[in-house]
Design a protein around this motif. Structure first.
Motif, short mmCIF file in Angstrom:
data_model
loop_
_atom_site.label_atom_id
_atom_site.label_comp_id
_atom_site.label_asym_id
_atom_site.label_seq_id
_atom_site.Cartn_x
_atom_site.Cartn_y
_atom_site.Cartn_z
N GLY A 277 100.02 19.71 -36.06
CA GLY A 277 100.48 20.32 -36.48
C GLY A 277 102.43 20.66 -36.91
N HIS A 278 102.51 22.28 -37.77
CA HIS A 278 103.43 21.97 -38.43
C HIS A 278 104.84 22.94 -37.53
CE1 HIS A 278 103.94 25.60 -40.62
NE2 HIS A 278 102.06 24.94 -41.00
N LEU A 279 105.56 22.49 -36.78
CA LEU A 279 106.84 23.12 -35.93
C LEU A 279 107.68 24.84 -36.45
CD1 LEU A 279 107.75 22.66 -33.16
CD2 LEU A 279 109.74 20.61 -34.20
N LEU A 289 99.94 32.20 -35.27
CA LEU A 289 99.14 31.73 -35.20
C LEU A 289 99.05 30.37 -36.51
CD1 LEU A 289 96.64 34.82 -36.36
CD2 LEU A 289 96.31 32.72 -34.45
N ASP A 290 100.45 30.63 -37.47
CA ASP A 290 100.90 29.14 -38.30
C ASP A 290 102.14 29.33 -38.03
OD1 ASP A 290 101.28 28.11 -40.73
OD2 ASP A 290 101.11 30.15 -41.27
N ASP A 291 102.41 27.80 -36.76
CA ASP A 291 101.23 27.06 -36.34
C ASP A 291 101.65 26.78 -34.90
OD1 ASP A 291 99.41 25.15 -36.39
OD2 ASP A 291 100.11 23.69 -37.38
N GLY A 292 102.20 27.91 -34.54
CA GLY A 292 102.08 27.57 -32.81
C GLY A 292 100.95 27.24 -32.12
N ALA A 322 109.26 21.44 -41.52
CA ALA A 322 110.06 22.45 -43.43
C ALA A 322 108.12 22.24 -43.79
CB ALA A 322 110.89 21.72 -43.69
N GLU A 323 107.01 22.57 -43.68
CA GLU A 323 106.16 23.10 -44.02
C GLU A 323 105.65 24.00 -44.48
OE1 GLU A 323 102.14 23.87 -45.01
OE2 GLU A 323 103.60 25.46 -44.11
N GLU A 324 106.16 25.17 -44.73
CA GLU A 324 106.18 26.66 -45.32
C GLU A 324 106.82 26.45 -46.77
OE1 GLU A 324 104.11 28.15 -44.59
OE2 GLU A 324 103.81 28.06 -42.73
N LEU A 325 108.19 25.48 -46.42
CA LEU A 325 109.15 25.68 -47.75
C LEU A 325 108.55 24.26 -48.86
CD1 LEU A 325 112.04 25.86 -46.20
CD2 LEU A 325 110.53 28.08 -46.82
N SER A 350 95.67 20.58 -37.39
CA SER A 350 95.02 22.09 -36.54
C SER A 350 96.80 22.85 -37.84
CB SER A 350 95.91 22.13 -35.75
OG SER A 350 95.23 23.26 -35.34
N ASP A 351 96.19 23.63 -38.79
CA ASP A 351 96.74 24.57 -39.29
C ASP A 351 96.59 25.56 -39.98
OD1 ASP A 351 99.25 25.86 -40.60
OD2 ASP A 351 99.45 24.66 -42.25
N PHE A 352 95.49 26.47 -39.48
CA PHE A 352 94.87 27.47 -40.19
C PHE A 352 94.75 28.42 -38.73
CE2 PHE A 352 90.52 28.46 -42.20
CZ PHE A 352 91.24 29.32 -43.00
N ASP A 418 89.54 35.61 -39.92
CA ASP A 418 90.54 36.86 -40.41
C ASP A 418 92.09 36.13 -40.20
OD1 ASP A 418 90.90 35.60 -37.44
OD2 ASP A 418 90.63 37.28 -36.37
N TYR A 419 92.34 35.24 -40.18
CA TYR A 419 93.34 34.54 -40.20
C TYR A 419 93.96 34.85 -41.48
CZ TYR A 419 96.94 29.77 -41.37
OH TYR A 419 97.49 29.72 -40.69
N PHE A 420 93.90 35.10 -42.70
CA PHE A 420 94.99 35.85 -43.42
C PHE A 420 95.35 36.96 -43.19
CE2 PHE A 420 93.69 31.92 -44.97
CZ PHE A 420 94.51 31.39 -46.12
#
Ligand SMILES: [Zn+2]
Length: 462
Positions: A277-279, A289-292, A322-325, A350-352, A418-420
């Motif tokens: 996943g992304h740290l 949830l995103d993305d612990g 740095a996935e989010e950026l 797993s990132d959802f 309900d993720y979003f």
């Protein structure tokens, strides 16, 4: 008719035969054991609780981001992974300091706003302008040149809710490109209805970008109820002006680290299953949830496998930076390992969030489908259906991999209904994760990774 029946039967027998050959009875017994252990273990929850509590938000380049890297190394080592290492990744370092907004006319009132990632600051007193409403990004793009001089462009597009999150793609266009298109028309700032499926009053942040040669204007999002309020005011004929105040900083290039933990294969150590996943996370919530969740459950899955039996091929848990950026860690990883990407026998991110996994899908060549079916059979007790489309895309950090080669990518589809509601908000916190569902996710990743690492034949997609 008779001949057809015989053909079907022989195909069936052939399929069963191949499945049986891919895994020994002992291996299948171990898979069952790993699945049961994962379902009965709190390990993924403990990891998730630890990262969201002891580290908290993990915006790339912050002190917390450094803590997250150290946390991941320490946890991998404590869990007994065979190899643990980090690899650097650079990214555009951006920091949020302050943000607020209020309607000035026709009646002063606060609105709940957040800056989009990468947004420039307003002057200290903020920026005030009349709001011009567009229903979609395309409507803004179609607006006459210079029609938004001294105005604030507002895109009112509402995201729809769906189990597979398919409303996200259309909605996120306005987040990625809205500020650029607004500036092209002369706007002084950009505001959008959050990419959101809920009615709470937290605004949703997320990545946005500028374009060389186009004026950089502040890029922001407001909560759904605040967007409704603006919509009512504007549609009833009022001239609505808003003051937006964003204080942020572009800190140039930053460096963070992908953290990798490997359970080394006993027979083919160079071949590996990639899960992870992304740290990093946005700065508003604690990135549960995103993305612990993705970080915690893939770490735990590999640990559960190792505890039962060393796999034939390696299992690498890659925690991307740095996935989010802008997928910077993933770009760095797949660039660095460009020459050995053929060693990846299966990849899934797993990132959802942490909703129940309901479907398992592959993207492999036909000769690997018997392995996929055998894995699907072991996922079925977790109420996971085999989706036969064989067109899995995998998570966002696998995009740079897909661009490089036709890799054997898998999707463990989660219920993202309900993720979003929470995604990229201050409300993305640990309490939104259901420990039981997290266990199911962990068990599913453990079953998938273990079997992909142990199949007799290597999974291919060439
Ligand atoms: Zn994410």
């Amino acid at each position: 008719m008779k001949k057809r029946l015989i053909t079907l039967c022989s195909t069936f027998i052939f399929c069963v035969g191949v499945q049986a050959q891919e895994f020994t009875p002992k291996q299948l017994e171990q898979v069952k054991q790993v699945r049961e252990n994962a379902l009965n273990s709190d390990l993924s929850w403990q990891l998730l609780e630890s990262i969201t509590t002891e580290v908290g938000p993990r915006l790339p380049g912050t002190e917390n981001d450094k803590k997250a890297v150290a946390w991941a190394v320490e946890q991998f080592e404590a869990l007994g992974f065979d190899k643990v290492w980090t690899e650097p990744a650079t990214f555009p370092h951006w920091r949020r300091y302050h943000e607020s907004a209020r309607i000035i006319t026709p009646s002063e009132q606060p609105i709940h706003l957040t800056a989009l990632g990468n947004s420039v600051s307003t002057p200290e007193q903020g920026i005030t302008g009349e709001v011009v409403l567009f229903e979609t990004l395309d409507e803004l793009i179609a607006a006459p040149q210079d029609s938004l001089k001294n105005k604030i462009a507002f895109i009112n597009y509402r995201m729809n809710r769906h189990v597979d999150g398919n409303g996200y793609g259309p909605a996120v266009r306005a987040r990625n490109n809205g500020a650029v298109e607004a500036a092209k028309k002369g706007a002084i700032a950009y505001m959008m209805r959050s990419v959101s499926t809920t009615e709470h009053r937290f605004a949703h942040t997320g990545g946005s970008h500028y374009q060389p040669g186009v004026n950089k204007v502040p890029a922001t999002a407001i909560s759904n109820p605040d967007a409704d309020q603006l919509e009512r005011l504007i549609s009833s004929g009022h001239s609505v002006s808003v003051n937006i105040n964003v204080q942020s900083e572009d800190l140039g290039e930053g460096t963070s680290y992908n953290v990798i933990g490997e359970v080394t294969g006993s027979e083919f150590p160079n071949q590996y299953v990639l899960i992870g996943g992304h740290l990093d996370s946005w700065d508003l919530g604690t990135g549960a949830l995103d993305d612990g969740a993705g970080v915690a459950l893939t770490m735990a899955a590999a640990k559960h496998i190792k505890a039962v039996a060393q796999p034939k091929r390696s299992i690498r848990v890659v925690l991307f930076a740095a996935e989010e950026l802008g997928l910077w860690g993933a770009k760095a990883y797949f660039e660095r390992h460009a020459k050995s990407l053929g060693n990846i026998v299966a990849a899934a991110e797993s990132d959802f969030g942490a909703g129940l996994i309901y479907g398992f899908e592959s993207n492999v060549t036909a000769n690997a489908l018997p392995i996929v079916r055998a894995i699907a059979k072991q996922l079925a007790p977790l109420n996971i259906e085999y989706i036969r489309a064989n067109a899995a895309h995998g998570g966002p950090d696998l995009i740079p991999l897909r661009e490089r080669l036709n890799a054997p990518i898998f999707a463990l589809h989660q219920d993202g209904t309900d993720y979003f509601d929470y995604h990229h908000t201050a409300n993305d916190t640990l309490d939104k994760v259901d420990p039981i569902k997290l266990k199911q996710n962990t068990a599913a990743y453990a079953v998938f990774a273990m079997m992909a690492a142990n199949s007799k034949n290597k999974i291919t997609n060439k």
